[in-house]
Design a protein around this motif. Structure first.
Motif, PDB file in Angstrom:
ATOM      1  N   CYS A 119       0.814  -1.228   0.000  1.00  0.00           N
ATOM      2  CA  CYS A 119       0.000   0.000   0.000  1.00  0.00           C
ATOM      3  C   CYS A 119       0.842   1.270   0.000  1.00  0.00           C
ATOM      4  N   GLY A 120       2.127   1.131   0.286  1.00  0.00           N
ATOM      5  CA  GLY A 120       2.986   2.314   0.322  1.00  0.00           C
ATOM      6  C   GLY A 120       3.215   2.860   1.719  1.00  0.00           C
ATOM      7  N   LYS A 121       2.994   2.028   2.724  1.00  0.00           N
ATOM      8  CA  LYS A 121       3.130   2.537   4.089  1.00  0.00           C
ATOM      9  C   LYS A 121       4.566   2.871   4.468  1.00  0.00           C
ATOM     10  N   SER A 122       5.526   2.142   3.914  1.00  0.00           N
ATOM     11  CA  SER A 122       6.905   2.460   4.289  1.00  0.00           C
ATOM     12  C   SER A 122       7.359   3.769   3.644  1.00  0.00           C
ATOM     13  N   THR A 123       6.843   4.073   2.472  1.00  0.00           N
ATOM     14  CA  THR A 123       7.135   5.376   1.845  1.00  0.00           C
ATOM     15  C   THR A 123       6.636   6.510   2.743  1.00  0.00           C
ATOM     16  N   GLN A 124       5.392   6.373   3.208  1.00  0.00           N
ATOM     17  CA  GLN A 124       4.821   7.409   4.084  1.00  0.00           C
ATOM     18  C   GLN A 124       5.561   7.451   5.420  1.00  0.00           C
ATOM     19  N   ALA A 125       5.883   6.276   5.948  1.00  0.00           N
ATOM     20  CA  ALA A 125       6.558   6.224   7.257  1.00  0.00           C
ATOM     21  C   ALA A 125       7.899   6.963   7.201  1.00  0.00           C
ATOM     22  N   LYS A 126       8.616   6.792   6.094  1.00  0.00           N
ATOM     23  CA  LYS A 126       9.917   7.472   5.959  1.00  0.00           C
ATOM     24  C   LYS A 126       9.740   8.987   5.926  1.00  0.00           C
ATOM     25  N   LEU A 127       8.739   9.451   5.181  1.00  0.00           N
ATOM     26  CA  LEU A 127       8.492  10.895   5.090  1.00  0.00           C
ATOM     27  C   LEU A 127       8.092  11.466   6.447  1.00  0.00           C
ATOM     28  N   ILE A 128       7.252  10.723   7.153  1.00  0.00           N
ATOM     29  CA  ILE A 128       6.787  11.169   8.469  1.00  0.00           C
ATOM     30  C   ILE A 128       7.968  11.223   9.444  1.00  0.00           C
ATOM     31  N   ALA A 129       8.792  10.183   9.412  1.00  0.00           N
ATOM     32  CA  ALA A 129       9.948  10.116  10.312  1.00  0.00           C
ATOM     33  C   ALA A 129      10.872  11.310  10.091  1.00  0.00           C
ATOM     34  N   GLN A 130      11.079  11.631   8.816  1.00  0.00           N
ATOM     35  CA  GLN A 130      11.962  12.739   8.470  1.00  0.00           C
ATOM     36  C   GLN A 130      11.397  14.066   8.978  1.00  0.00           C
ATOM     37  N   LYS A 131      10.125  14.276   8.701  1.00  0.00           N
ATOM     38  CA  LYS A 131       9.517  15.564   9.065  1.00  0.00           C
ATOM     39  C   LYS A 131       9.427  15.768  10.576  1.00  0.00           C
ATOM     40  N   TYR A 132       9.080  14.709  11.305  1.00  0.00           N
ATOM     41  CA  TYR A 132       8.858  14.878  12.745  1.00  0.00           C
ATOM     42  C   TYR A 132      10.033  14.383  13.586  1.00  0.00           C
TER      43      TYR A 132
ATOM     44  N   LEU B 200      -8.068   6.892  18.374  1.00  0.00           N
ATOM     45  CA  LEU B 200      -6.637   6.794  18.083  1.00  0.00           C
ATOM     46  C   LEU B 200      -6.389   6.285  16.667  1.00  0.00           C
ATOM     47  N   PHE B 201      -7.442   6.297  15.837  1.00  0.00           N
ATOM     48  CA  PHE B 201      -7.349   5.699  14.511  1.00  0.00           C
ATOM     49  C   PHE B 201      -7.567   6.750  13.441  1.00  0.00           C
ATOM     50  N   PHE B 202      -6.718   6.758  12.434  1.00  0.00           N
ATOM     51  CA  PHE B 202      -6.889   7.699  11.323  1.00  0.00           C
ATOM     52  C   PHE B 202      -6.836   6.951  10.001  1.00  0.00           C
ATOM     53  N   ASP B 203      -7.981   6.954   9.315  1.00  0.00           N
ATOM     54  CA  ASP B 203      -8.091   6.329   8.003  1.00  0.00           C
ATOM     55  C   ASP B 203      -7.707   7.343   6.943  1.00  0.00           C
ATOM     56  N   VAL B 204      -6.752   7.012   6.107  1.00  0.00           N
ATOM     57  CA  VAL B 204      -6.409   7.949   5.039  1.00  0.00           C
ATOM     58  C   VAL B 204      -6.525   7.224   3.696  1.00  0.00           C
ATOM     59  N   ASP B 205      -7.081   7.953   2.714  1.00  0.00           N
ATOM     60  CA  ASP B 205      -7.266   7.370   1.380  1.00  0.00           C
ATOM     61  C   ASP B 205      -5.914   7.275   0.689  1.00  0.00           C
ATOM     62  N   GLY B 206      -5.427   6.050   0.550  1.00  0.00           N
ATOM     63  CA  GLY B 206      -4.115   5.826  -0.046  1.00  0.00           C
ATOM     64  C   GLY B 206      -4.130   5.582  -1.537  1.00  0.00           C
ATOM     65  N   ASN B 207      -5.302   5.703  -2.165  1.00  0.00           N
ATOM     66  CA  ASN B 207      -5.403   5.489  -3.619  1.00  0.00           C
ATOM     67  C   ASN B 207      -5.049   6.769  -4.378  1.00  0.00           C
ATOM     68  N   ARG B 208      -4.034   7.446  -3.909  1.00  0.00           N
ATOM     69  CA  ARG B 208      -3.666   8.746  -4.487  1.00  0.00           C
ATOM     70  C   ARG B 208      -2.140   8.843  -4.534  1.00  0.00           C
ATOM     71  N   PRO B 209      -1.616   9.872  -5.193  1.00  0.00           N
ATOM     72  CA  PRO B 209      -0.161  10.037  -5.198  1.00  0.00           C
ATOM     73  C   PRO B 209       0.385  10.288  -3.780  1.00  0.00           C
ATOM     74  N   VAL B 210       1.677  10.105  -3.633  1.00  0.00           N
ATOM     75  CA  VAL B 210       2.344  10.198  -2.334  1.00  0.00           C
ATOM     76  C   VAL B 210       2.070  11.533  -1.619  1.00  0.00           C
ATOM     77  N   GLU B 211       2.172  12.652  -2.341  1.00  0.00           N
ATOM     78  CA  GLU B 211       2.133  13.968  -1.685  1.00  0.00           C
ATOM     79  C   GLU B 211       0.816  14.286  -0.982  1.00  0.00           C
ATOM     80  N   PRO B 212      -0.352  14.146  -1.670  1.00  0.00           N
ATOM     81  CA  PRO B 212      -1.596  14.466  -0.951  1.00  0.00           C
ATOM     82  C   PRO B 212      -1.850  13.542   0.246  1.00  0.00           C
ATOM     83  N   ILE B 213      -1.416  12.310   0.149  1.00  0.00           N
ATOM     84  CA  ILE B 213      -1.588  11.398   1.288  1.00  0.00           C
ATOM     85  C   ILE B 213      -0.766  11.922   2.466  1.00  0.00           C
TER      86      ILE B 213
END
Ligand code: ADP
Length: 193
Positions: free
Chosen positions: A13-26, A168-181
């Motif tokens: 689903c691309g979770k590791s891509t998002q996780a890396k971006l989140i880790a970097q930013k925060y 404690l749950f956040f559903d995000v629509d992952g059927n989109r490009p990396v940036e808007p997610i």
């Protein structure tokens, strides 16, 4: 306040891509549960030997083993400021970590669920050179991929219900490009901080 995040979603689903971006930013440590397991296997540790057949078959590694590996890693980070991708995969794992963090007075900040349809995942998989393809993995067989999808399908509703009820749950629509997610996730994180 420390930030302790979790991100889950179906395989590919691309979770590791998002996780890396989140880790970097925060400024968080990014832990991938699958990678921690692959590291144990590569190191030929006792944990790795035990985990290998589950991984290769696309089956869930037993909770006891997962907890041993994860908790020792979290301890080395003082149990704070991390994002873990690929955990919890079943409700029991979620309840366990929630209880563990509570006991040591650390927050469970948010569980992010990257919701992606199987059609979208399959279409990404079929595109050569796609970032979600990982040729080095020994669990890229059609059977193992199917098995991972099935485990996800079986577990997601109970995980969602439980953590939604705790807000404690956040559903995000992952059927989109990396940036808007990524933007949606950041907006949510900024609101809990
Ligand atoms: P994917 O996103 O393709 O599922 P991961 O790298 O997250 O890949 O996981 C690979 C494998 O590692 C899983 O199929 C499973 O065997 C094992 N694994 C990872 N996380 C967990 C977990 N939280 N509980 C049990 N097994 C896990």
């Amino acid at each position: 306040m420390p930030l302790n995040l979790f991100i889950i979603g179906p395989s590919g689903c691309g979770k590791s891509t998002q996780a890396k971006l989140i880790a970097q930013k925060y400024n968080l440590t990014h832990l991938s549960m699958g990678q921690l397991l692959r590291d144990e296997i590569a190191a030929k540790s006792g944990f790795g030997d035990e985990a290998k057949s589950y991984l290769d078959g696309g089956k869930l590694v037993p909770d006891d083993l997962i907890f041993d590996i994860l908790i020792s890693k979290l301890n080395s980070l003082n149990n704070q400021n991390f994002i873990i991708d690929g955990f919890p995969r079943v409700l029991n794992q979620g309840k366990y970590i929630e209880y563990y963090l509570k006991k040591i007075n650390q927050p469970f900040s948010l569980l992010i669920h990257l919701s992606v349809t199987f059609e979208e995942i399959n279409s990404r998989r079929s595109k050569k050179g796609d970032e979600f393809q990982d040729q080095d993995r020994t669990d890229n067989t059609p059977e193992a991929i199917k098995s991972r999808q099935q485990f996800y399908d079986d577990a997601i509703a109970s995980i969602r219900d439980y953590f939604k009820s705790k807000k404690l749950f956040f559903d995000v629509d992952g059927n989109r490009p990396v940036e808007p997610i990524f933007e949606d996730i950041c907006t949510k994180i900024d609101n809990i901080k």
